[in-house]
Design a protein around this motif. Structure first.
Motif, PDB file in Angstrom:
ATOM      1  N   ARG A 177       0.834  -1.196   0.000  1.00 53.86           N
ATOM      2  CA  ARG A 177       0.000   0.000   0.000  1.00 53.86           C
ATOM      3  C   ARG A 177       0.873   1.252   0.000  1.00 53.86           C
ATOM      4  NH1 ARG A 177      -5.341   1.210   1.395  1.00 53.86           N
ATOM      5  NH2 ARG A 177      -5.648   3.339   2.141  1.00 53.86           N
ATOM      6  N   TRP A 178       0.486   2.217  -0.845  1.00 51.72           N
ATOM      7  CA  TRP A 178       1.086   3.536  -0.857  1.00 51.72           C
ATOM      8  C   TRP A 178       0.024   4.543  -0.422  1.00 51.72           C
ATOM      9  CZ3 TRP A 178       1.553  -0.143  -4.655  1.00 51.72           C
ATOM     10  CH2 TRP A 178       2.835  -0.679  -4.841  1.00 51.72           C
ATOM     11  N   ASP A 179       0.288   5.807  -0.534  1.00 46.88           N
ATOM     12  CA  ASP A 179      -0.651   6.822  -0.051  1.00 46.88           C
ATOM     13  C   ASP A 179      -2.031   6.671  -0.674  1.00 46.88           C
ATOM     14  OD1 ASP A 179       1.277   7.882   1.564  1.00 46.88           O
ATOM     15  OD2 ASP A 179       1.889   9.436   0.137  1.00 46.88           O
ATOM     16  N   ASP A 180      -2.083   6.573  -2.002  1.00 47.49           N
ATOM     17  CA  ASP A 180      -3.376   6.508  -2.682  1.00 47.49           C
ATOM     18  C   ASP A 180      -3.498   5.289  -3.592  1.00 47.49           C
ATOM     19  OD1 ASP A 180      -1.525   7.249  -4.521  1.00 47.49           O
ATOM     20  OD2 ASP A 180      -2.630   8.970  -5.317  1.00 47.49           O
ATOM     21  N   LYS A 181      -2.594   4.351  -3.452  1.00 47.24           N
ATOM     22  CA  LYS A 181      -2.613   3.154  -4.286  1.00 47.24           C
ATOM     23  C   LYS A 181      -2.418   1.926  -3.414  1.00 47.24           C
ATOM     24  CE  LYS A 181      -0.369   5.470  -8.229  1.00 47.24           C
ATOM     25  NZ  LYS A 181      -0.104   6.736  -7.502  1.00 47.24           N
ATOM     26  N   LYS A 194      -5.877  -0.948  -6.751  1.00 55.91           N
ATOM     27  CA  LYS A 194      -6.871   0.061  -6.415  1.00 55.91           C
ATOM     28  C   LYS A 194      -6.213   1.431  -6.388  1.00 55.91           C
ATOM     29  CE  LYS A 194     -10.158   1.317  -2.728  1.00 55.91           C
ATOM     30  NZ  LYS A 194     -10.708   0.903  -1.415  1.00 55.91           N
ATOM     31  N   GLN A 195      -6.882   2.403  -6.995  1.00 53.73           N
ATOM     32  CA  GLN A 195      -6.412   3.784  -7.021  1.00 53.73           C
ATOM     33  C   GLN A 195      -7.462   4.671  -6.369  1.00 53.73           C
ATOM     34  OE1 GLN A 195      -3.490   5.560  -8.552  1.00 53.73           O
ATOM     35  NE2 GLN A 195      -4.448   7.019  -7.156  1.00 53.73           N
ATOM     36  N   VAL A 196      -7.081   5.323  -5.279  1.00 55.28           N
ATOM     37  CA  VAL A 196      -7.982   6.273  -4.617  1.00 55.28           C
ATOM     38  C   VAL A 196      -7.859   7.612  -5.330  1.00 55.28           C
ATOM     39  CG1 VAL A 196      -8.498   7.466  -2.471  1.00 55.28           C
ATOM     40  CG2 VAL A 196      -7.795   5.058  -2.421  1.00 55.28           C
ATOM     41  N   LEU A 197      -8.989   8.130  -5.796  1.00 50.13           N
ATOM     42  CA  LEU A 197      -8.993   9.396  -6.520  1.00 50.13           C
ATOM     43  C   LEU A 197      -9.130  10.581  -5.587  1.00 50.13           C
ATOM     44  CD1 LEU A 197     -11.283   8.320  -9.493  1.00 50.13           C
ATOM     45  CD2 LEU A 197      -8.782   8.260  -9.358  1.00 50.13           C
ATOM     46  N   ASP A 198     -10.007  10.449  -4.599  1.00 51.44           N
ATOM     47  CA  ASP A 198     -10.163  11.463  -3.564  1.00 51.44           C
ATOM     48  C   ASP A 198     -10.796  10.787  -2.365  1.00 51.44           C
ATOM     49  OD1 ASP A 198     -13.012  11.419  -3.985  1.00 51.44           O
ATOM     50  OD2 ASP A 198     -12.756  12.806  -5.668  1.00 51.44           O
ATOM     51  N   ALA A 199     -11.250  11.580  -1.415  1.00 49.53           N
ATOM     52  CA  ALA A 199     -11.784  11.014  -0.177  1.00 49.53           C
ATOM     53  C   ALA A 199     -13.051  10.199  -0.407  1.00 49.53           C
ATOM     54  CB  ALA A 199     -12.056  12.130   0.829  1.00 49.53           C
ATOM     55  N   PHE A 249     -10.804   0.447  -9.481  1.00 48.58           N
ATOM     56  CA  PHE A 249     -10.024  -0.761  -9.243  1.00 48.58           C
ATOM     57  C   PHE A 249      -9.989  -1.596 -10.517  1.00 48.58           C
ATOM     58  CE2 PHE A 249     -14.325  -2.291  -8.494  1.00 48.58           C
ATOM     59  CZ  PHE A 249     -14.318  -3.564  -9.059  1.00 48.58           C
ATOM     60  N   ALA A 250      -9.026  -2.474 -10.564  1.00 48.82           N
ATOM     61  CA  ALA A 250      -8.899  -3.440 -11.653  1.00 48.82           C
ATOM     62  C   ALA A 250      -8.335  -4.723 -11.084  1.00 48.82           C
ATOM     63  CB  ALA A 250      -7.993  -2.901 -12.761  1.00 48.82           C
ATOM     64  N   GLY A 296     -13.873  -1.591 -12.224  1.00 45.05           N
ATOM     65  CA  GLY A 296     -14.980  -0.934 -11.546  1.00 45.05           C
ATOM     66  C   GLY A 296     -14.537   0.296 -10.804  1.00 45.05           C
ATOM     67  N   GLY A 297     -15.516   0.946 -10.219  1.00 42.76           N
ATOM     68  CA  GLY A 297     -15.221   2.148  -9.458  1.00 42.76           C
ATOM     69  C   GLY A 297     -16.412   2.602  -8.660  1.00 42.76           C
ATOM     70  N   PHE A 298     -16.127   3.506  -7.729  1.00 37.32           N
ATOM     71  CA  PHE A 298     -17.151   4.059  -6.851  1.00 37.32           C
ATOM     72  C   PHE A 298     -16.890   5.546  -6.697  1.00 37.32           C
ATOM     73  CE2 PHE A 298     -18.466   5.561  -2.692  1.00 37.32           C
ATOM     74  CZ  PHE A 298     -19.761   5.099  -2.577  1.00 37.32           C
ATOM     75  N   THR A 299     -17.962   6.337  -6.711  1.00 35.79           N
ATOM     76  CA  THR A 299     -17.808   7.768  -6.478  1.00 35.79           C
ATOM     77  C   THR A 299     -19.032   8.318  -5.767  1.00 35.79           C
ATOM     78  OG1 THR A 299     -17.352   9.913  -7.524  1.00 35.79           O
ATOM     79  CG2 THR A 299     -18.804   8.409  -8.724  1.00 35.79           C
TER      80      THR A 299
END
Length: 695
Positions: free
Chosen positions: A179-183, A213-218, A223-224, A270-273
């Motif tokens: 895990r990294w900050d946003d990945k 998984k890539q976090v775009l914002d809060a 994800f893939a 997929g993704g969630f927002t």
């Protein structure tokens, strides 16, 4: 009934402390509080799995959830298991839906679920709904639903596990997170291998899954994931006779060296927002490809040729291949209301294609070519071929609205259309095609009444459906022993009523659910006619399911389940007659006892009552039943720094048992046969030693 008595004693307890409100996703396909779901959601956690002696998913469902699990080549890892939650017997796979992170694992044909494709170390929890979930998930969620939810890469590290046991059983799992900050990236892989107790009962499963998984914002992420799995089983065939008779370790003569192997490849995006403070969007796209290869060498030998049922010839393909692909797309939107209610709207579209070929050996081809003509084989067809395409489209909506401070109302509706087209070319009937369209609706309505902070009552009416599987459109010609078109099959509908009680407080959790359902146009195979058909008679099912778990402050945990069920014809010629492979009672009890700060001992016991063999309704009268059996498993674990050691004994009592058998025409050497009993025995006592390393 002890489970039910304890549960009601607990329900009337006076002590009540702060309650932790657990979230689940299966009831609405979005996160919601467990105590606000329209029905009870049973949860098996990662800790429950770790604190048990289970070695496979079906094993966990049997021991930790008290679900009826059976199979014809299960072995030590239960790879060919069928789970039956609604008392559907032989059609359980088509009526019990299994999901992996919301994605359907049930194949479009009637083959087994590839349990080996799910890595045990990747599981975060398993959510289970007893009863229909057709509104949220569509065709096939009629008897119950199991959603396997995998872990997210929340920390850096992982685990590696290896174990070995009886009958040449070896199990290896590895899981690593970064895990990294946003990945984040998660890798899971595993291998299961067993030589088997019975002859030709070897099994092998391999799988690997990579997820990013890539976090775009809060409030948003994408994800893939990509995965692949392989599973292979030797097929031993049934033992001729009643349970306990015959040579239980021997392979049936026409199954010698027979094998089925399957591979899958999956890509998922997929993704969630969060669109606003009150609404959110979730999108899921998946592509799944599966190939299967079934070999039965006996049918390439002259011993398989001969007169069958007074006419024609008995022979079958020595090899059959299947190749299929499914693409599904499911966007869904949720909005919250200021009064605490919510609305979920979803659209689901999928396309499934499957083609197959069955090959006859040189001797069988000569026989076919020499017996062509009216009433025999079709000219110059020596390879059977089949193809099916299914296009499904559905829209659905579910809502929850507060009536007052203690009562919530639930409503749901789904409309689904399936278009199908199929072609079959075989030596008995030449080329046959069929195409058409069916539509079906599902709905549910319920009330949820909160009786304080820790208790609730709920009631629900549920209407669900299922379409026929791709292979159910085809039956068997009893003269030429070849595949023929069975005729179009209408959708099956189930109307169910459910009431229940649930309580969670002070380390206790329990639920009690009573339900009754009636199924019209049920799709079942009739062994008297060798075809699938819609039953003209309705099938009535009743069940009472109780669960109770208590964890003491010292870490001891006791878990109890009781499943009482009944499935019988509601009207018609066979009114009151029970169906096969539906035990009246299933009881499970497990105890986990810490021995010190580093060691614990666990014991689980399951009692399954007697049940009917799988028998055609017109032949059921006067037949014996499969005997009841008790299974006990024992395990011990010890933690030492980053290492954990586990010793497990399965089938501690060495019980001779079977929960899968029937009475039908059974083939004998030389293309002869007769109607008799048969069964698939379970493995005897086995021992396993494992080591887990956490890094």
């Amino acid at each position: 009934m002890a489970c039910v008595a304890v549960l009601f004693s607990f329900a009337n307890a006076h002590a009540q402390t702060e309650v932790l409100r657990e979230t689940v996703v299966t009831a609405s396909r979005f996160e919601q509080y467990r105590d606000e779901a329209s029905t009870a959601v049973q949860v098996i956690t990662q800790q429950d799995i770790a604190n048990s002696g289970v070695s496979s998913l079906p094993d966990a469902l049997r021991i930790l959830a008290g679900i009826n699990v059976r199979g014809n080549a299960t072995g030590q890892f239960d790879l060919n298991s069928v789970v039956d939650m609604g008392g559907f017997g032989m059609t359980a796979t088509q009526n019990t839906m299994v999901l992996l992170d919301g994605r359907k694992l049930n194949p479009i044909d009637s083959s087994d679920i590839m349990w080996g494709a799910v890595e045990m170390s990747s599981i975060e929890r398993i959510e289970i709904i007893n009863g229909g979930a057709g509104v949220q998930y569509g065709s096939g969620a009629t008897g119950g639903l199991i959603n396997i939810i995998t872990r997210q890469a929340n920390t850096n590290g992982g685990t590696a596990q290896i174990s070995a046991g009886s009958f040449g059983s070896v199990q290896f799992h590895v899981q690593a997170d970064q895990r990294w900050d946003d990945k984040s990236v998660m890798l899971n892989g595993g291998l299961l291998k067993s030589d088997g107790w019975r002859a030709n009962s070897q099994s092998l499963a391999k799988n690997i899954l990579l997820r990013g998984k890539q976090v775009l914002d809060a409030h948003s992420h994408v994800f893939a994931e990509i995965g692949a799995s392989e599973q292979s089983n030797g097929l031993t065939g049934g033992v001729v006779g009643k349970v306990g008779e015959g040579d239980q370790r021997a392979t049936k003569f026409n199954n010698v060296d027979s094998n089925i192997s399957s591979t899958t490849q999956t890509i998922r995006l997929g993704g969630f927002t969060a669109l606003s403070d009150l609404s959110s969007l979730d999108v899921d796209l998946s592509v799944n490809k599966k190939t299967s290869d079934f070999k039965q060498p006996y049918f390439d030998t002259p011993d398989s040729f001969g007169v069958f049922m007074g006419a024609g010839f008995l022979t079958g393909p020595g090899r059959s291949d299947l190749d299929g692909q499914t693409i599904s797309f499911n966007p869904k939107w949720k909005t919250m209301f200021s009064n605490g209610g919510h609305l979920v709207l979803g659209w689901e579209v999928s396309k499934a294609e499957q083609s197959g070929s069955s090959y006859f050996g040189p001797a069988a081809q000569q026989l076919i070519l020499a017996n062509q003509g009216p009433g025999k084989f079709v000219e110059n067809i020596v390879t059977d071929q089949q193809s099916v395409t299914l296009n499904n489209s559905a829209i659905y909506a579910t809502s929850q609205m507060p009536v007052n401070e203690t009562i919530n109302a639930h409503l749901g509706w789904r409309s689904e259309v399936q278009k199908y087209a199929s072609t079959d070319i075989n030596k008995a009937s030449g080329t046959q095609t069929s195409a058409g369209q069916y539509s079906a609706n599902a709905y549910e309505a319920g009330l949820n009444f909160k009786a304080g902070l820790a208790s609730r009552y709920f009631a629900r009416i549920n209407h669900s459906f299922r379409f026929a599987n791709t292979d159910e459109y085809w039956g068997l010609d009893p003269v030429l022993y070849s595949r023929v078109f069975s005729g179009e099959l209408r959708p099956q509908f189930t109307q169910a009523y459910e009431v229940g009680y649930e309580r969670s407080a002070d380390g206790h959790h329990g639920s009690l659910i009573a339900s009754q359902s009636s199924t019209q146009d049920e799709i079942r195979y009739n062994p008297s006619y060798y075809r699938n058909s819609n039953l003209s008679d309705d099938v009535l099912r009743r069940s009472l399911v109780g669960t109770y778990a208590y964890t003491t402050p010292s870490g001891s945990k006791i878990s109890l389940t009781a499943r009482l069920q009944q499935a019988e014809f509601a009207n018609g010629l066979y009114k009151g007659q029970a169906l096969g492979l539906v035990p009246a009672t299933i009881y499970t009890a497990s105890l986990i006892q810490p021995l010190d700060a580093f060691s614990k001992l666990g014991l689980s016991v399951m009692r399954v009552s007697e049940q009917n063999y799988d028998i055609a309704p017109d032949k059921m009268d006067g037949k014996d039943k499969m005997p009841a059996f008790t299974r006990a498993d024992l395990f011990w674990t010890h933690q030492h720094d980053k290492l954990e050691y586990k010793v497990a004994i399965k089938n501690l009592l060495n019980a001779v048992s079977s929960n899968y058998g029937g009475f039908a025409f059974v083939q004998s050497p030389g293309a002869t046969g007769s109607s008799t009993y048969y069964y698939f025995p379970s493995d005897p006592r086995s021992f396993h030693l494992g080591v887990t390393y956490r890094f």
